[in-house]
Structure formats: C-alpha cells, structure tokens
Design a protein around this motif. Structure first.
Motif, PDB file in Angstrom:
ATOM      1  N   ILE A  57      24.143  21.933   4.802  1.00  0.00           N
ATOM      2  CA  ILE A  57      25.062  21.599   5.884  1.00  0.00           C
ATOM      3  C   ILE A  57      26.451  21.353   5.293  1.00  0.00           C
ATOM      4  CG2 ILE A  57      25.512  20.094   7.849  1.00  0.00           C
ATOM      5  CD1 ILE A  57      22.576  19.384   7.922  1.00  0.00           C
ATOM      6  N   ASP A  58      27.425  22.131   5.767  1.00  0.00           N
ATOM      7  CA  ASP A  58      28.779  22.131   5.217  1.00  0.00           C
ATOM      8  C   ASP A  58      29.760  21.703   6.301  1.00  0.00           C
ATOM      9  OD1 ASP A  58      31.153  22.620   3.898  1.00  0.00           O
ATOM     10  OD2 ASP A  58      30.946  24.797   3.877  1.00  0.00           O
ATOM     11  N   TYR A  59      30.494  20.603   6.053  1.00  0.00           N
ATOM     12  CA  TYR A  59      31.498  20.105   6.989  1.00  0.00           C
ATOM     13  C   TYR A  59      32.886  20.363   6.402  1.00  0.00           C
ATOM     14  CZ  TYR A  59      27.463  17.458   8.726  1.00  0.00           C
ATOM     15  OH  TYR A  59      26.216  17.088   9.197  1.00  0.00           O
ATOM     16  N   SER A  60      33.727  21.081   7.155  1.00  0.00           N
ATOM     17  CA  SER A  60      35.080  21.367   6.691  1.00  0.00           C
ATOM     18  C   SER A  60      36.038  21.306   7.866  1.00  0.00           C
ATOM     19  CB  SER A  60      35.148  22.744   6.021  1.00  0.00           C
ATOM     20  OG  SER A  60      34.833  23.773   6.953  1.00  0.00           O
ATOM     21  N   SER A  61      37.336  21.253   7.559  1.00  0.00           N
ATOM     22  CA  SER A  61      38.335  21.222   8.639  1.00  0.00           C
ATOM     23  C   SER A  61      39.605  21.908   8.174  1.00  0.00           C
ATOM     24  CB  SER A  61      38.644  19.776   9.054  1.00  0.00           C
ATOM     25  OG  SER A  61      39.177  19.042   7.975  1.00  0.00           O
ATOM     26  N   ASN A  62      40.313  22.495   9.136  1.00  0.00           N
ATOM     27  CA  ASN A  62      41.601  23.104   8.836  1.00  0.00           C
ATOM     28  C   ASN A  62      42.600  22.026   8.429  1.00  0.00           C
ATOM     29  OD1 ASN A  62      40.253  25.328   9.680  1.00  0.00           O
ATOM     30  ND2 ASN A  62      41.649  25.853  11.358  1.00  0.00           N
ATOM     31  N   GLU A  63      43.573  22.423   7.633  1.00  0.00           N
ATOM     32  CA  GLU A  63      44.479  21.443   7.036  1.00  0.00           C
ATOM     33  C   GLU A  63      45.339  20.695   8.054  1.00  0.00           C
ATOM     34  OE1 GLU A  63      44.689  20.315   3.983  1.00  0.00           O
ATOM     35  OE2 GLU A  63      42.983  21.549   3.414  1.00  0.00           O
ATOM     36  N   GLU A  64      45.672  21.334   9.172  1.00  0.00           N
ATOM     37  CA  GLU A  64      46.694  20.752  10.046  1.00  0.00           C
ATOM     38  C   GLU A  64      46.154  19.793  11.097  1.00  0.00           C
ATOM     39  OE1 GLU A  64      45.350  24.645  11.923  1.00  0.00           O
ATOM     40  OE2 GLU A  64      45.869  23.914   9.912  1.00  0.00           O
ATOM     41  N   ILE A  65      44.833  19.621  11.223  1.00  0.00           N
ATOM     42  CA  ILE A  65      44.305  18.794  12.304  1.00  0.00           C
ATOM     43  C   ILE A  65      43.685  17.506  11.776  1.00  0.00           C
ATOM     44  CG2 ILE A  65      43.809  20.846  13.679  1.00  0.00           C
ATOM     45  CD1 ILE A  65      40.770  20.155  13.062  1.00  0.00           C
ATOM     46  N   GLU A  66      43.679  16.504  12.629  1.00  0.00           N
ATOM     47  CA  GLU A  66      42.998  15.249  12.314  1.00  0.00           C
ATOM     48  C   GLU A  66      41.582  15.331  12.897  1.00  0.00           C
ATOM     49  OE1 GLU A  66      43.476  10.420  13.064  1.00  0.00           O
ATOM     50  OE2 GLU A  66      45.165  11.779  13.400  1.00  0.00           O
ATOM     51  N   ALA A  67      40.662  15.812  12.095  1.00  0.00           N
ATOM     52  CA  ALA A  67      39.300  16.058  12.556  1.00  0.00           C
ATOM     53  C   ALA A  67      38.466  14.786  12.492  1.00  0.00           C
ATOM     54  CB  ALA A  67      38.663  17.152  11.727  1.00  0.00           C
ATOM     55  N   PHE A  68      37.344  14.829  13.218  1.00  0.00           N
ATOM     56  CA  PHE A  68      36.444  13.671  13.256  1.00  0.00           C
ATOM     57  C   PHE A  68      35.010  14.167  13.222  1.00  0.00           C
ATOM     58  CE2 PHE A  68      33.713  10.710  15.573  1.00  0.00           C
ATOM     59  CZ  PHE A  68      34.019   9.507  14.951  1.00  0.00           C
ATOM     60  N   HIS A  69      34.217  13.572  12.336  1.00  0.00           N
ATOM     61  CA  HIS A  69      32.791  13.887  12.272  1.00  0.00           C
ATOM     62  C   HIS A  69      31.976  12.599  12.262  1.00  0.00           C
ATOM     63  CE1 HIS A  69      29.068  14.374   9.680  1.00  0.00           C
ATOM     64  NE2 HIS A  69      28.786  15.007  10.800  1.00  0.00           N
ATOM     65  N   ASN A  70      30.969  12.582  13.117  1.00  0.00           N
ATOM     66  CA  ASN A  70      29.990  11.487  13.120  1.00  0.00           C
ATOM     67  C   ASN A  70      28.632  12.135  13.328  1.00  0.00           C
ATOM     68  OD1 ASN A  70      28.761   8.955  13.194  1.00  0.00           O
ATOM     69  ND2 ASN A  70      29.116   8.711  15.392  1.00  0.00           N
ATOM     70  N   GLY A  71      27.731  12.004  12.345  1.00  0.00           N
ATOM     71  CA  GLY A  71      26.465  12.718  12.423  1.00  0.00           C
ATOM     72  C   GLY A  71      25.256  11.861  12.123  1.00  0.00           C
ATOM     73  N   LEU A  72      24.109  12.374  12.550  1.00  0.00           N
ATOM     74  CA  LEU A  72      22.822  11.743  12.289  1.00  0.00           C
ATOM     75  C   LEU A  72      21.821  12.840  11.953  1.00  0.00           C
ATOM     76  CD1 LEU A  72      20.745   9.403  12.329  1.00  0.00           C
ATOM     77  CD2 LEU A  72      20.542   9.770  14.816  1.00  0.00           C
ATOM     78  N   THR A  73      21.182  12.733  10.796  1.00  0.00           N
ATOM     79  CA  THR A  73      20.149  13.673  10.391  1.00  0.00           C
ATOM     80  C   THR A  73      18.850  12.910  10.149  1.00  0.00           C
ATOM     81  OG1 THR A  73      21.734  15.204   9.387  1.00  0.00           O
ATOM     82  CG2 THR A  73      19.442  15.355   8.655  1.00  0.00           C
ATOM     83  N   ILE A  74      17.775  13.380  10.802  1.00  0.00           N
ATOM     84  CA  ILE A  74      16.456  12.764  10.655  1.00  0.00           C
ATOM     85  C   ILE A  74      15.502  13.822  10.120  1.00  0.00           C
ATOM     86  CG2 ILE A  74      14.585  11.537  11.818  1.00  0.00           C
ATOM     87  CD1 ILE A  74      16.583  10.853  14.051  1.00  0.00           C
ATOM     88  N   ALA A  75      14.826  13.497   9.020  1.00  0.00           N
ATOM     89  CA  ALA A  75      13.862  14.427   8.430  1.00  0.00           C
ATOM     90  C   ALA A  75      12.495  13.767   8.377  1.00  0.00           C
ATOM     91  CB  ALA A  75      14.292  14.836   7.025  1.00  0.00           C
ATOM     92  N   TYR A  76      11.464  14.559   8.645  1.00  0.00           N
ATOM     93  CA  TYR A  76      10.098  14.074   8.628  1.00  0.00           C
ATOM     94  C   TYR A  76       9.273  15.040   7.789  1.00  0.00           C
ATOM     95  CZ  TYR A  76       5.929  11.713  10.545  1.00  0.00           C
ATOM     96  OH  TYR A  76       4.775  10.996  10.707  1.00  0.00           O
ATOM     97  N   ALA A  77       8.867  14.601   6.581  1.00  0.00           N
ATOM     98  CA  ALA A  77       8.084  15.436   5.675  1.00  0.00           C
ATOM     99  C   ALA A  77       6.628  14.981   5.715  1.00  0.00           C
ATOM    100  CB  ALA A  77       8.627  15.333   4.257  1.00  0.00           C
ATOM    101  N   LYS A  78       5.757  15.822   6.268  1.00  0.00           N
ATOM    102  CA  LYS A  78       4.338  15.478   6.312  1.00  0.00           C
ATOM    103  C   LYS A  78       3.667  15.819   4.977  1.00  0.00           C
ATOM    104  CE  LYS A  78       3.957  15.578  11.309  1.00  0.00           C
ATOM    105  NZ  LYS A  78       3.131  15.956  12.484  1.00  0.00           N
ATOM    106  N   GLU A  79       2.355  15.646   4.909  1.00  0.00           N
ATOM    107  CA  GLU A  79       1.642  15.743   3.642  1.00  0.00           C
ATOM    108  C   GLU A  79       1.904  17.075   2.932  1.00  0.00           C
ATOM    109  OE1 GLU A  79      -2.476  14.903   3.955  1.00  0.00           O
ATOM    110  OE2 GLU A  79      -2.183  12.836   4.611  1.00  0.00           O
ATOM    111  N   ASN A  80       2.190  16.945   1.622  1.00  0.00           N
ATOM    112  CA  ASN A  80       2.386  18.110   0.744  1.00  0.00           C
ATOM    113  C   ASN A  80       3.540  19.024   1.160  1.00  0.00           C
ATOM    114  OD1 ASN A  80       0.143  17.783  -1.185  1.00  0.00           O
ATOM    115  ND2 ASN A  80      -1.130  18.043   0.620  1.00  0.00           N
ATOM    116  N   SER A  81       4.441  18.560   1.988  1.00  0.00           N
ATOM    117  CA  SER A  81       5.593  19.370   2.376  1.00  0.00           C
ATOM    118  C   SER A  81       6.801  19.017   1.513  1.00  0.00           C
ATOM    119  CB  SER A  81       5.927  19.159   3.854  1.00  0.00           C
ATOM    120  OG  SER A  81       6.348  17.825   4.067  1.00  0.00           O
TER     121      SER A  81
END
Length: 350
Positions: A116-140
């Motif tokens: 996952i790659d977050y980038s922004s153009n130079e001239e703007i005041e960008a905003f990022h707020n994220g949530l990532t949830i991962a669930y790894a079951k047996e042997n995964s």
C-alpha cells in the motif's frame, strides 16, 4: 496522548470527499475464489473485531464512519498469491483526502503480499487517515508493506492491527518518508500457539516533520514469536516519538519477543524520544528490548571522505547502509529504487 506528543491540540478533521481514482494494481489475474473488493461493507459484518485504539479513538472512529476507499481481501484456504497486490493512493487537487479501511482475511494455509503506497502531489495539502485490519488463520502468511511518501505540508494518520492464529504469521514493513505530521500505530495480537509476527520499519525526518510511532506485539498464545526492528534518521529540526511495546499475557509461556530501534541524528537540533516497554504476566518467556540514538561515527565518516566522497555523500552512504537490510525485504524492484532515490535526495539536498 498523540494530541500532546506531536502538537495536535487544535486539530480538526477535514470534510470528507469521495476518492474517485482507480487504486488497485494487480500484475496477474487473481486465483479463482479470491475475493478482492473496493468496498468493505460486506466484510465489516464478517469481521467482528474488538475495539481498536490505533493512533487514537477519534481517528479510528472517523475511519469507521466516513471511509471513502479501501480494500477487502478474502483468501480461501490453501490459496497462495505469488504476485504482490499493489494499492496506490495518490492524492491530488481532485482527490486530496483518503480515508481508507482495509480488511484482509487469510484462511488456513493461504498466503498473500499486499503493498500500500500513499503519495500526494507537491502543491496540495493532502490528508490521510486509515485503518487496516488483518486476520491470519492457522498456517497462513500475510505480508503487508506500507509506504508513506506524502508531501511536506500533508498530514498522515494510520492505524494497523493484526490477529494471528496458531502457526500463522503476519509480517509488516513500514516506510515513513513524508508528511509534516505523521502518526502511525501497528499492533499484532498473537492469539494462537506458535503464532509469529515481524515488523521492520524505517523512517526519515527532516525539516520540521513530526512523527509519532507506536509498535506493539501482544503475546497471548504459547510459543509465540515477535520481532520489531526499526531504523531511523533525523535531521534539521525534525521530531520523533517512538514507543515499542512487548506484552506477554498470562498463558504465553515459552514465547519470545525482541525489539530494537536505532536512530542516526544528523543535526543537534533534532529531538528523538524512544520509549521501549516490556510487560510481563507470564514467567517462562524471553523478552529483549533496546534503543540507541547517536551521531554518525566520526571514524567511519573520515574513512569514507578520505576515499574521495564529500561529507553529504558519505553520510548518505552510511544512512543507506543502515536502511538497506529492510529495503531489501520489499519484493518490488521499482519500489526499492524509489525509496532509495528519495532517501538519497533528502540526505544530500540542503
């Protein structure tokens, strides 16, 4: 609290706008049975996670209520995706705000890598707020690589949590290069026996950047294993707070955890706070933590400069050598080159 540590007492959330770009890049067709959605509404009901604090209750609640993008990935049992799944959020004048909620579920014996790659153009005041949830079951196995390279006037907040069952594994790689203010949280709960998680991260602070980093490994299952490895560089008047937590709960017998942070201070005007913590509710465990901060070794610098390198080039080489073991873990050649070029530019440029 995050608000006080990096000066967010007067912080206000922006008005949410739609994110209209195509952001999923897949080099090869996904196997039959793999579900990859651009919305998480159905998966929200599937994944009933406990309360998640992340970088703060207000940030996580904001994502849950107002997310405008994100992926839902569900891997059937024994499904292995060899090519990384790339997710690219580029913020520009028409799409200055990303509120992403990502849910990744790996059933028994499955395996995938998500970048996952977050980038922004130079001239703007960008905003990022994220949530990532991962669930790894047996042997995964789930590999999650996050690159944050937004511009110098943007703000970034990112909460990440993983739940790992027996003999499952979640590997995180975090690269923090941008934003004027950045707060990130990674928390892995090792629920099952012999579950494992590794977190490798690099960060680069320059100018007046402020960073708050919190990495936690919560050992619940017996014989669980965790490792936190962090390398950083600070220059100019940048500021960083790092908190690394190893928490061995009752029942996590024979578990092992380690954490280390090493930060290079290129200027005397930077501020670096490191708070490693080891919490233990079980007797038969092994936990190690270490944190070190210091300027570049003068002997190493002199040696490189005596071989014809300028001071900035020599410092760049030393920084790159520190970052290289973690950068080399990233499976995409173009991404490795991009990171190395950005580090070189920021270290050499005045």
């Amino acid at each position: 609290m995050l608000w006080k540590r990096i000066g967010l007492e007067d912080f206000q959330f922006p008005n949410v706008l739609n994110y209209t770009k195509d952001y999923i890049k897949i080099e090869r067709e996904l196997p039959i049975g793999v579900e990859l959605n651009r919305t998480n509404e159905d998966m929200d009901n599937y994944f009933n996670a406990p309360k998640i604090q992340g970088v703060g209750d207000r940030f996580v609640s904001f994502v849950n209520k107002f997310y405008n993008s994100g992926i839902g990935l569900s891997l059937p049992p024994n499904t292995k995706i060899n090519s990384p799944i790339k997710v690219e959020f580029n913020m520009d004048n028409e799409n200055p705000i990303v509120i992403d909620k990502n849910i990744i579920i790996a059933e028994t014996g499955s395996q995938a890598t998500i970048v996952i790659d977050y980038s922004s153009n130079e001239e703007i005041e960008a905003f990022h707020n994220g949530l990532t949830i991962a669930y790894a079951k047996e042997n995964s196995v789930i590999n999650i690589i996050k690159l944050q390279r937004m511009n110098d006037i943007s703000r970034n907040f990112d909460s990440n949590i993983a739940f790992v069952e027996g003999r499952g594994r979640v590997n995180w790689i975090s690269v923090e290069l941008g934003s004027s203010i950045s707060g990130s949280s990674y928390c892995t709960i090792l629920e099952g026996e012999a579950s494992e998680s590794n977190l490798s991260s690099i960060y680069l602070g320059d100018g007046i950047r402020k960073m708050d980093l919190e990495y936690s490994m919560i050992h619940c299952g017996p014989r669980s294993i965790s490792n936190i490895e962090t390398k950083g560089v600070l220059k100019d008047k940048s500021k960083k707070v790092f908190r690394g937590n190893l928490d061995f709960k009752r029942g996590a017998r024979h578990s092992k955890g380690s954490e280390e942070e090493y930060v290079i201070l290129l200027d005397p005007t930077v501020k670096s706070d490191s708070i490693p913590a080891l919490l233990c509710g079980e007797d038969d465990v092994e936990g190690e933590h270490a944190a070190s901060a210091g300027q570049i070794d003068e002997n190493r610098l002199f040696y490189l400069m005596s071989r014809g390198l300028g001071e900035r080039e020599a410092k760049k080489l030393i920084v790159e050598a520190s970052f290289r073991p973690i950068i080399d873990k990233i499976p995409l050649k173009d991404l490795r080159k991009l990171i190395s070029s950005e580090v070189e530019r920021r270290i050499i440029d005045a």
